[in-house]
Design a protein around this motif. Structure first.
Motif, mmCIF file in Angstrom:
data_model
loop_
_atom_site.group_PDB
_atom_site.id
_atom_site.type_symbol
_atom_site.label_atom_id
_atom_site.label_comp_id
_atom_site.label_asym_id
_atom_site.label_seq_id
_atom_site.Cartn_x
_atom_site.Cartn_y
_atom_site.Cartn_z
ATOM 1 N N ARG B 300 0.835 -1.188 0.000
ATOM 2 C CA ARG B 300 0.000 0.000 0.000
ATOM 3 C C ARG B 300 0.873 1.242 0.000
ATOM 4 O O ARG B 300 2.105 1.152 0.022
ATOM 5 C CB ARG B 300 -0.919 0.002 1.214
ATOM 6 N N ASP B 301 0.244 2.394 -0.042
ATOM 7 C CA ASP B 301 1.001 3.623 0.100
ATOM 8 C C ASP B 301 0.229 4.579 0.998
ATOM 9 O O ASP B 301 -0.718 4.165 1.672
ATOM 10 C CB ASP B 301 1.346 4.229 -1.266
ATOM 11 N N ASP B 302 0.626 5.841 0.993
ATOM 12 C CA ASP B 302 0.023 6.803 1.907
ATOM 13 C C ASP B 302 -1.489 6.903 1.763
ATOM 14 O O ASP B 302 -2.190 7.231 2.706
ATOM 15 C CB ASP B 302 0.603 8.207 1.638
ATOM 16 N N ILE B 303 -1.982 6.689 0.552
ATOM 17 C CA ILE B 303 -3.399 6.929 0.343
ATOM 18 C C ILE B 303 -4.171 5.641 0.171
ATOM 19 O O ILE B 303 -5.278 5.648 -0.328
ATOM 20 C CB ILE B 303 -3.628 7.872 -0.856
ATOM 21 N N GLY B 304 -3.615 4.539 0.596
ATOM 22 C CA GLY B 304 -4.401 3.321 0.626
ATOM 23 C C GLY B 304 -3.749 2.166 -0.101
ATOM 24 O O GLY B 304 -2.621 2.245 -0.564
ATOM 25 N N ASN B 305 -4.538 1.120 -0.198
ATOM 26 C CA ASN B 305 -4.079 -0.128 -0.768
ATOM 27 C C ASN B 305 -3.828 0.030 -2.269
ATOM 28 O O ASN B 305 -4.549 0.727 -2.953
ATOM 29 C CB ASN B 305 -5.185 -1.155 -0.530
ATOM 30 N N ILE B 306 -2.787 -0.613 -2.764
ATOM 31 C CA ILE B 306 -2.550 -0.619 -4.206
ATOM 32 C C ILE B 306 -2.955 -2.001 -4.686
ATOM 33 O O ILE B 306 -2.405 -3.004 -4.238
ATOM 34 C CB ILE B 306 -1.073 -0.321 -4.532
ATOM 35 N N ARG B 325 1.385 2.340 -8.794
ATOM 36 C CA ARG B 325 0.103 2.872 -9.253
ATOM 37 C C ARG B 325 0.130 3.271 -10.717
ATOM 38 O O ARG B 325 -0.873 3.198 -11.401
ATOM 39 C CB ARG B 325 -0.269 4.087 -8.412
ATOM 40 N N THR B 334 7.814 7.310 -7.074
ATOM 41 C CA THR B 334 6.648 6.842 -6.339
ATOM 42 C C THR B 334 7.116 6.346 -4.981
ATOM 43 O O THR B 334 8.316 6.234 -4.740
ATOM 44 C CB THR B 334 5.903 5.744 -7.120
ATOM 45 N N SER B 335 6.186 6.106 -4.109
ATOM 46 C CA SER B 335 6.570 5.541 -2.814
ATOM 47 C C SER B 335 5.509 4.545 -2.402
ATOM 48 O O SER B 335 4.350 4.678 -2.771
ATOM 49 C CB SER B 335 6.704 6.649 -1.764
#
Lengths: 783, 472
Positions: B300-306, B325, B334-335
């Protein structure tokens, strides 16, 4: 001997009552668990993520609060939004939700439980739904007793209308505000029933919390005065009413004025006038009742006529002054949203920006069925039950349901206020129906066995009837047992209750004599039918929670033969913006995506969902509706670097910018008259195919949405509108495509820089470049 | 214009500049050593440059030589991720390689700032007149310089590789040969230092005879390399041990496409419909090799599941294929976070002296990626004592305390840091600590007592009547 017998009896009774209250407590606990867990569908089906639009703003504010502390929060001037105006967040948000989640996070972290801010925000709403159902229990208990309370709490725990605003991840004001609303009403009724100043103070504090949480607090501050007025008008004035109302107005107003977003509005705007007016009236009523007490009837009559004539004169002048003052302000001292409540046609006539929001539209009949389901049928029964007998508390409930039903009819969003009222009414109705039915069954059974029994036997009889009936009859017994507790424990808490309960019990005995007893078969069938109805409600609620209301709307899914397909384009675009554009770049998009862009992409936006400045939104609307060159000029003047549009034509996502485009035209045209809605419509029809008007086909929104769309399938079929697009091959001269997401749902364009003027400079720079490079290479011996 | 620029630059570079430094300071040639034969094979097929040097060293001096010096240009030394040296021993069939220690040494007096490394032979020094074969593996990162530095979506990525045709060495080299392997036959240009041949995907420089110490002949190879230049700018890995049976790993990544920067338009249409010619240097997926028996994997990342990842599990290894993403074009970043759990017994061992030992892989689980900055935090259970870490190469380490679920004194944490980590560093490291099982029960007991206290308070409250006036 006799003494010990009594003691034994008392002991068994207290045991019974303890058992009853334990069951009641357990039921409440389970209701809380139910309320919490029914809202977790979104986490299980999707993921633990913040939903939709406004919650993202709240989430961002919470992050700021946690990072920078409360003082910075009050002073926060947000320069990431409404560029170049900015927004004073500390003074324009209702801080209740943020502070609640912030303190929850702080509490957990002080225990070293490392939950992220996001997790706390996601689960705030379900936690507060559990609180709300407990508050409903308390409130209904005050109105009609424990049984009704438990039924109402169960209903509220899963009412779809409330679920729609409080699923896990829906981190919005309403989630905590509904709890605050119900709890404030509960404390009001509690004060009204007890006349205790303690509860009155708590009531003011709870009102303060409500003011912190939601703009809907005006509903409280108008409904309670209405009820007080009703009580006075129907001759129900009492000192309890005074204690319930006067402290609330004074303390409540003072506290409300402490909230920055309300401030002096608490005394200045028309929304609050009713409370002050009634405050005067209640004092007049208090004076009258006092004078009435010390004067003889004849003298009182004389005094009355005297006072009334003088009072009328004073009142007329006062009202005249008031009206003049209010009339001086353009909106008559009312805010736009309130006005659109009083006059449902107001918004569509004057403020397109309010009318453009779907949740401000009037609801349709199916939405009632969707949102409160069978409760809609139970409410009338509940209203009737409230009239039998009419008490202060039940009259309040009637007033509440009537006003909220009206408001929900104006704005679909206010269905949320109706839902608790409907739950309470249905709880009362169900409880009363079961009361009547089980009593009939018991009576019939007793008659057949020829064994007269006391009221205390309801439990055993109820248990023996049917399996499905069991739950409700237990509630009945709890109701009864609770009463017995109050007999047993004459402490400060139960003293009043005892009196009250003994009254109700007396009343009930009278009623029992009066009411007809239904035949056994009819009762049993009715019980079964009611249970079926309840089952239907539960099924509907679970379905609504699982299917209708749990989608986070930032990630979409579709099911096909080859499994589930995820459309995660929004986050793809925001993530791209956040990692691959400069921190200071400004992004223009329609205001719907403002909150998400600031929260997820951390970029400055021109307009957002706060919509406080109509002109600014109109500017963006105008740019979107203008041809490319004009739009470029507008965006350039706003220092915009990227333009973001949402396009659903490729995969059939219906709420895209093309479908919202007419609102952009309308809002833009409201401020800039050269944008005319008629130019975008062909014979009053909105279309994007070859019949569309040239203005439409040349607008920036059309071009950005359909740029190179024709090359995807060769025909350019828009899957949302279901037509072939009008203008297929065109080039962009002032914008360039820099990013399009996987399913084309979000397209980001960059404004081309105005290069004509610096062409000379560019040449120079180029000619100097190679020599610079050459020198560098020569100096470095390793190259 | 660009072509002209290129030619201009190349012409400057192609001029052979030999830094034949005649005065060789005595401190570097205390022993007289010469290299009989040097062979270099430089692999340029990925974003990481691997050079295999085979040096045949001869001692022509009077005394034993206990160390052999290696020289590298400062540019390469700066980007050197790893330098391994070994020597072969025994007969041809029973050859076994002995790993040799390599250490950087003070090189302030070398000509043009060349960096020196010393390979120590202390167990069996090179005697007078003896020869020995040294095998070197040099791993360089960030040395392939994209040229042009910015490309559009339809172009493929060209890079420059700079080196010397002649091995840079503090010793005279009698005979040498250099092979450079490029990923494809598409080589735009290369410097000519006769004799130079190009055969297929291979460039051959040499052989050159009798080069003086510190000779340097710059060459530049300009070739196509569309290998994903995935660079992990920062990786923070937190390994949390719970003696209740679980090891939790959380890895935070900041990923960058380190190749030629993307410029101008990104058209999704072209990217999806013309994959062979559009965005060829970009990458969409990455493959991570996770330890076997992983479970509860998240990405996932800062804004949710990938939602775009695949996990393949079998008994020997776990492969996680992730998709960021969006596809990463040159210069895009990206992170994300990858986390997983492991059963305790798979990585934690008990030593004979009662201490515990955690064994875990050091580098990043991604194949062929460079990690610019790697931080590993091993969070030991609360109450564990004397943590020590052992890693087979030099890393920066320190201890700190971190707090997690209901901790009071905090958990001892071992922090290991290393820069410029390549897949070759993906070797196990160990953390030793002692821990008494009593501490496992502290937190449950704490909870129990808090609840007990709560219930007692409630009972006490219910049995006290605090009203001032007793009801009649």
């Amino acid at each position: 001997m006799e003494v010990s017998e009594d003691q034994k009896k008392a002991a068994s009774k207290s045991l019974q009552s303890a058992f009853g209250s334990a069951i009641c407590f357990l039921t409440l606990l389970l209701i809380g668990v139910l309320a919490f867990s029914i809202r977790l569908f979104s986490v299980i089906k999707y993921e633990s993520v913040i939903h939709e639009f406004d919650p993202y703003f709240n989430y961002r504010v919470t992050q700021f609060l946690i990072k920078n502390g409360i003082y910075d929060f009050w002073n926060w001037f947000d320069d990431r939004t409404w560029y170049p105006l900015g927004r004073v967040i500390g003074g324009t948000v209702y801080p209740g939700l943020t502070l609640t989640a912030g303190s929850l996070w702080w509490f957990l972290n002080s225990l070293n439980i490392p939950l992220s801010v996001e997790t706390v925000c996601v689960f705030t709403a379900p936690i507060f739904s559990a609180n709300a159902s407990w508050a409903t229990y308390l409130m209904t208990k005050e109105v009609k007793g424990t049984g009704a309370g438990l039924a109402a709490a169960t209903f509220l725990a899963m009412v779809p209308s409330y679920i729609s605003r409080s699923v896990a991840g829906s981190y919005d004001n309403e989630a905590v505000a509904i709890f605050a609303l119900i709890f404030t009403f509960y404390l009001y009724i509690k004060t009204l029933n007890t006349g205790s100043l303690f509860y009155a103070t708590l009531n003011a504090l709870s009102y303060f919390y409500m003011v912190c949480s939601w703009g809907g607090y005006t509903f409280i501050i108008n409904l309670i005065p209405m009820h007080v007025l009703l009580c006075i008008a129907t001759g129900r004035y009492s000192s309890r009413l005074y204690v319930a109302y006067a402290p609330l107005v004074i303390l409540g107003t003072l506290l409300a004025a402490l909230v920055p977003v309300v401030g002096f509005n608490a005394v200045l705007t028309s929304e609050h006038f009713a409370s002050f007016l009634v405050f005067i009236i209640i004092h007049v009523a208090a004076l009258v009742s006092y004078v009435k007490g010390i004067l003889t009837p004849q003298k009182f009559k004389v005094a009355m006529t005297l006072v009334v004539t003088i009072g009328m004169a004073v009142c007329v002048t006062a009202v005249a002054v008031l009206v003049a003052a209010v009339a001086a302000s353009p909106t008559k001292g009312w805010s736009g949203r309130s006005l659109s409540l009083l006059d449902p046609t107001y918004a569509s006539k004057y403020i397109p920006i309010i009318a453009s929001v779907s949740e401000h539209q009037p609801p349709t009949w199916p939405s009632y069925f969707m949102d409160i389901n069978v409760l809609a049928f139970l409410v009338p029964a509940g209203i009737i039950a409230c009239f039998l007998p009419l008490s202060d508390a039940s009259s309040f409930m009637i007033l509440y349901i009537v006003t909220s039903a009206y408001f929900s009819g104006v704005m679909v969003r206010l269905m949320l206020v109706l839902a608790p009222a409907a739950c309470i009414m249905s709880g009362i109705a169900i409880s009363e129906i079961f009361h009547v039915l089980t009593r009939s069954i018991k009576f019939e059974k007793n008659k057949s066995s020829g064994n007269p029994s006391s009221a205390g036997d309801i439990t055993t009889v109820g248990n023996s009837i049917t399996q499905s009936n069991k739950r409700k009859s237990e509630k009945q017994s709890e109701d009864h047992n609770l009463k017995e507790i109050s007999y047993q424990r004459p402490s400060k808490k139960s003293k009043r209750k005892e009196k009250e309960n003994s009254e109700t019990v007396l009343r009930r005995f009278k009623k029992e004599k009066r009411l007809l007893v239904l035949p056994l078969e009819v009762s049993i069938i009715s019980v079964v039918l009611i249970v079926l109805l309840g089952g239907f409600y539960v099924r509907h609620c679970v379905w609504a929670a699982a299917e209708a209301y749990s989608a986070p709307s930032i990630v979409l899914t579709s099911r096909s033969q080859d499994g589930m397909h995820v459309f995660d384009d929004f986050r793809e675009a925001y993530s791209w913006l956040s990692h691959n554009t400069d921190n200071e770049d400004k992004i223009a998009s329609w205001w719907d995506y403002g909150y998400q862009t600031t929260a997820m992409a951390n970029r400055t936006v021109i307009v957002d969902n706060n919509t406080w400045n109509n002109t600014h939104i109109a500017t963006v609307g105008t740019a979107m509706s203008s041809p490319e060159k004009e739009a470029w000029t507008i965006f350039q003047s706003l220092d915009v670097k990227y333009v973001l549009v949402v396009f659903g034509g490729l995969i059939g996502y219906p709420s895209d910018d093309i479908n919202k485009f007419l609102w952009m035209v309308r809002i833009g045209g409201g401020v800039f008259p050269h944008i005319k809605e008629a130019d975008y419509l062909r014979d009053g029809q909105y279309r994007i195919d070859s019949q569309a008007t040239p203005t439409m086909l040349n607008s920036l929104m059309y071009k950005l949405s359909y740029y190179r769309f024709i090359e995807t399938d060769g025909k350019g079929i828009d899957r949302v509108r279901g037509t072939e697009i009008g203008k297929k091959y065109f080039k962009l001269t002032h914008f360039e495509e820099v990013f399009t997401t996987h399913h084309w749902m979000v397209r980001i364009y960059k404004l081309k820089s105005p290069k004509n003027r610096i062409r000379g400079k560019l040449k120079k720079a180029k000619s100097t470049n190679p020599t610079g490079n050459g020198r560098k290479t020569r100096v470095n011996p390793w190259h | 214009m660009a072509l002209f620029l290129l030619l201009d630059r190349l012409s400057v570079l192609v001029v052979v500049i030999i830094f034949a430094i005649l005065f060789v300071s005595p401190s570097f040639s205390s022993t007289d050593i010469r290299i009989l034969k040097a062979e270099r094979r430089i692999d340029l097929t990925s974003s990481i440059v691997r050079a295999f040097h085979t040096l045949q060293v001869e001692n022509i001096g009077d005394s034993h030589a206990s160390e052999i010096l290696l020289a590298f240009p400062p540019d390469q030394a700066k980007h050197m991720a790893d330098l391994q040296a070994s020597t072969s021993q025994g007969k041809k069939k029973k050859k076994n390689y002995i790993h040799l220690d390599v250490n950087p040494i003070d090189s302030s007096q070398t000509p043009n700032g060349a960096k020196l490394f010393s390979v120590s032979l202390n167990h069996n020094p090179l005697k007078t007149g003896e020869t020995k074969t040294l095998e070197l593996l040099v791993i360089l990162t960030h040395v392939l310089e994209p040229f042009p530095a910015e490309i559009s979506q339809s172009e493929s990525q060209l890079v420059h590789y700079r080196d010397s045709a002649i091995l840079l060495s503090p010793y005279p080299v009698k005979e040498q040969m250099t092979y450079i392997k490029t990923p494809s036959k598409k080589v735009e240009s290369y410097s000519m230092v006769n004799p130079t041949n190009r055969v297929g995907e291979e460039l051959r420089y040499g052989s050159y005879a009798d080069s003086a110490p510190y000779s340097y002949t710059p060459i530049i190879v300009h070739f196509e390399n569309n290998h994903p230049f995935a660079v992990i700018e920062e990786l923070v890995r937190v390994i949390e041990i719970s003696h209740w049976g679980n090891i939790q790993v959380k890895e935070q990544y900041r990923l960058l496409h380190g190749g030629a920067r993307h410029k101008g338009v990104f058209s999704r249409l072209d990217y999806q419909s013309r994959q062979s010619s559009s965005g060829v240097s970009s990458f969409k997926t990455l493959l991570a090799k996770l330890p076997p028996r992983v479970h509860s994997v998240y990405y996932r990342d800062d804004i949710g599941n990938i939602s775009s990842s695949h996990l393949r599990l079998d008994s020997k290894k776990s492969e996680l294929q992730i998709e960021p993403r969006y596809p990463l074009l040159g210069g895009w970043k990206t992170s994300f976070v990858i986390g997983y759990s492991l059963p305790l017994e798979s990585s934690l061992f008990e030593m004979s002296d009662g201490r515990h030992c955690l064994k875990f892989n050091f580098g990043s689980p991604f194949l062929e990626t460079v990690v610019d900055k790697l931080t590993i935090k091993v969070v030991l259970p609360e109450g564990s004592k004397e943590p020590t870490a052992s890693v087979s190469f030099p890393v920066e380490q320190h201890h700190e305390t971190s707090f997690s679920y209901l901790d009071i004194v905090g958990r001892p944490t071992v922090v290991l840091k290393k820069e410029n980590v390549v897949p070759e560093n993906n070797t196990p490291f160990q953390v030793y600590y002692s821990f008494s099982p009593f501490f496992m029960f502290v937190e449950p007991l704490m909870l129990v007592s808090v609840f007990l206290l709560f219930f007692i308070t409630v009972i006490a409250y219910l049995h006290t009547d605090l009203s001032i006036r007793k009801a009649a």
